[in-house]
Design an enzyme around this catalytic site. Structure first.
Site, PDB file in Angstrom:
ATOM      1  N   ARG A 123      -9.638 -21.864 -32.967  1.00 22.50           N
ATOM      2  CA  ARG A 123      -8.699 -20.808 -33.368  1.00 22.50           C
ATOM      3  C   ARG A 123      -8.038 -21.034 -34.716  1.00 22.50           C
ATOM      4  O   ARG A 123      -7.289 -20.180 -35.174  1.00 22.50           O
ATOM      5  CB  ARG A 123      -7.644 -20.601 -32.273  1.00 22.50           C
ATOM      6  N   ASP A 140      -5.708 -16.913 -11.531  1.00 17.78           N
ATOM      7  CA  ASP A 140      -5.979 -17.472 -12.867  1.00 17.78           C
ATOM      8  C   ASP A 140      -5.219 -16.721 -13.959  1.00 17.78           C
ATOM      9  O   ASP A 140      -5.742 -16.458 -15.026  1.00 17.78           O
ATOM     10  CB  ASP A 140      -7.481 -17.483 -13.191  1.00 17.78           C
ATOM     11  N   ALA A 172     -14.797 -15.505 -24.127  1.00 17.18           N
ATOM     12  CA  ALA A 172     -14.915 -15.541 -22.668  1.00 17.18           C
ATOM     13  C   ALA A 172     -15.610 -14.308 -22.084  1.00 17.18           C
ATOM     14  O   ALA A 172     -16.228 -14.395 -21.022  1.00 17.18           O
ATOM     15  CB  ALA A 172     -13.530 -15.700 -22.043  1.00 17.18           C
TER      16      ALA A 172
END
Ligand SMILES: [Ca+2]
Ligand SMILES: [Ca+2]
Length: 579
Positions: free
Chosen positions: A131, A317, A551
């Protein structure tokens, strides 16, 4: 005399050059107010992602044109979630597979590159992304997928120091941009899907030497370190045995994988902690602190000043890692956070007291709301995935449909706050999931979920929505829908503009007050990274990294199938106004 004068002038010129070349604590403190450079992730350690620049605005943006583009090259494409930093005519930009490039900001010419040698067996959960980097002194510092921190010379790319955070084979990795605050290098860890122990570490940015460490799982000991590297106990985080049953705290997760923000006014660094491990919440009755929380740490002492838990006893999650961005509201210093669980929170920045909370996505199934008095969610118990031990064969608990999905109302893509419009610009997604629990036991270095899932779409025409949100009223002032899920970050400017990228490949800009899209440019691959802006020799530049991944294609279920036409990439684009 003449000769002495000119040599003095040369000395002065060299002195001013080197003064400009070195990044100081004061420059980092002022980063948000100095538009000629971008020294930190978030355009300032508060992370507001606001630049006062206004040369590019609704009436000039028609002339916004590419100046150069640079390809990260190789066959190593995959997700590019990096925010570049800009200093002294150089751009430092990280790429997938723990690579970093130094580029000339005006021409795009490559000055150097560093490719970290990654071992086999690294365990990033969610693509081989990075990142971004931090700048300090003459160093550019970034973290790697095998859980190391590397500091390079800004001019040469030579390694100045390198430190190991933890064992990659145990599930640790690192992909966030480091945070520099108060002369300290502050970093977190990734690995919440592998039963790691989350923590925040402070180091001397010049040497990499440890200063303190603060675990984000209740019951673990914090440490401080003297100049020789000897460690002494610095108090346990929380109260042992209070919010975890048995030994589960030993592998409790709460990974601090998105890094943190810092506010000089409070002296606190704000780190979010991810899911408790494992995902199966029936194994760990209790709140499971400090998972799914915002954690405010006094950087001078390495102690937790306050915490606020967004999702106690998380079963979905809903990593609470999202950036906590401080701002002023009603004369008070507060912070805003758009959580993965679908609620937007405003907390007092000094005490953590909840000031406001409201949903920022249309569908939330796990709670009906957040009680502003107690600060706790009003759970919908039947929408928690069921306990496998209650099933006939003990192998699969009752499956539930949950919204948001675990990929979140918002995920890693950072939002922006404009002090002009007093609005947050949130890259939100509308999606759900089927989720169920399964039995699981901890095995070092193995996935530690105890859950299965499939991501589902909720609407035919869109998943993503860039939303302008009033933190005081909770009102969505405008939204710009997007077919694919939004996965890049946001930038807002004094030119009344909001910039963000889309997986469809566009970098686009909208009027910050109305949401009317006034400009867009096709970058050639999906944008999953936050744009930046800076000024050089009187000209305003905008930059963004392009390269689809992250993801969503790995874990996105039905959504991954829907967007499987998107192509990978790996490049950075730079724009300015054509004369
Ligand atoms: Ca700056
Ligand atoms: Ca997680």
């Amino acid at each position: 005399m003449r000769l002495r004068l000119s040599s003095l002038m040369i000395t002065l010129a060299v002195a001013s050059l080197s003064a400009q070349a070195v990044v100081t604590d004061q420059m980092i403190d002022n980063d948000a107010k100095t538009p000629n450079d971008v020294l930190s992730w978030g355009l300032g350690s508060q992370g507001q992602r606001y630049s006062p620049l206004k040369q590019i605005n609704a009436s000039t943006i028609g002339r916004l044109t590419p100046v150069w583009s640079f390809s990260f090259g190789g066959e190593k494409q995959r997700g590019q979630e990096s925010q570049p930093v800009i200093h002294n005519g150089k751009m430092f930009v990280t790429g997938s597979y723990s690579r970093i490039f130094a580029l000339d900001t005006t021409t795009g010419k490559k000055l150097w590159k560093y490719e970290h040698r990654l071992p086999d067996g690294i365990m990033p959960c969610c693509d081989v992304i990075n990142r971004g980097a931090a700048l300090y002194d003459n160093l550019v510092i970034f973290m790697t997928l095998d859980a190391q921190i590397v500091a390079l010379n800004q001019d040469t790319g030579e390694v100045e120091w390198k430190e190991k955070i933890d064992n990659y084979a145990d599930g640790y990795s690192a992909s966030a941009a480091p945070l520099i605050a108060g002369g300290l290098l502050l970093t977190g860890v990734s690995g919440g899907e592998f039963g790691v122990v989350g923590r925040v570490e402070a180091r001397n940015p010049k040497t990499g030497a440890m200063v303190w460490s603060r675990p984000t799982v209740e019951g673990h000991m914090g440490y401080k370190y003297d100049k020789e590297g000897n460690k002494t106990e610095n108090g346990v985080s929380g109260t042992p045995g209070k919010s975890w049953p048995g030994d589960l705290w030993k592998t409790g997760g709460a990974a601090t994988w998105l890094g943190g923000t810092f506010d000089a006014k409070t002296g606190l660094a704000y780190f979010g902690a991810g899911n408790p491990s494992p995902w199966n919440s029936h194994l760990r009755k209790g709140d499971n602190l400090f998972s799914c929380s915002t954690i405010a740490i006094d950087i001078k002492t390495g102690q937790i000043k306050w915490h606020y838990q967004n999702t106690p006893n998380d079963g979905w999650d809903f990593d609470g890692v999202n950036e906590f961005i401080t701002f002023d509201m009603d004369g008070k210093r507060v912070g805003g956070k758009a959580d993965r669980n679908g609620f937007f929170y405003v907390n007092d920045a000094s005490t953590g007291q909840l000031v406001n909370a409201f949903p920022f996505v249309n569908k939330v199934t796990w709670a009906t709301g957040i009680d502003l008095k107690t600060g706790r969610p009003n759970f919908v118990p039947e929408n928690r995935p069921g306990d496998p031990t209650a099933s006939a064969d003990g192998k699969k608990g009752a499956s539930v449909f949950s919204a948001p999905s675990f990929l979140g109302g918002k995920n890693q893509m950072p939002m922006a706050y404009s002090p002009d419009t007093k609005l947050f610009y949130v890259p939100a997604n509308e999606w759900g999931m089927e989720i169920w629990n399964e039995p699981i036991t901890y095995k070092k270095g193995g996935a530690y979920l105890g859950a299965g899932f499939t991501i589902k779409t909720l609407n035919d025409d869109y998943i993503g929505a860039l939303r302008a949100i009033d933190p005081k009223t909770g009102k969505i002032v405008w939204e710009a829908k997007n077919n694919a899920p939004l996965w890049g970050g946001v930038l807002t400017t004094g030119g009344n503009l909001v910039f963000w990228g889309t997986p469809e490949g566009y970098l686009q800009a909208a009027d910050a007050k109305t949401g009317k899209i006034v400009w867009k440019f096709q970058t050639g691959s999906g944008v999953v990274a936050p744009p930046i802006t800076w000024q050089d020799k009187g000209e305003q530049y905008v930059a963004v990294v392009s390269g689809w991944g992250g993801a969503v294609p790995l874990w996105g279920g039905d959504v991954a199938k829907k967007v499987n036409y998107l192509e990978q990439g790996g490049s950075v684009w730079v724009f300015k106004l054509m004369k």
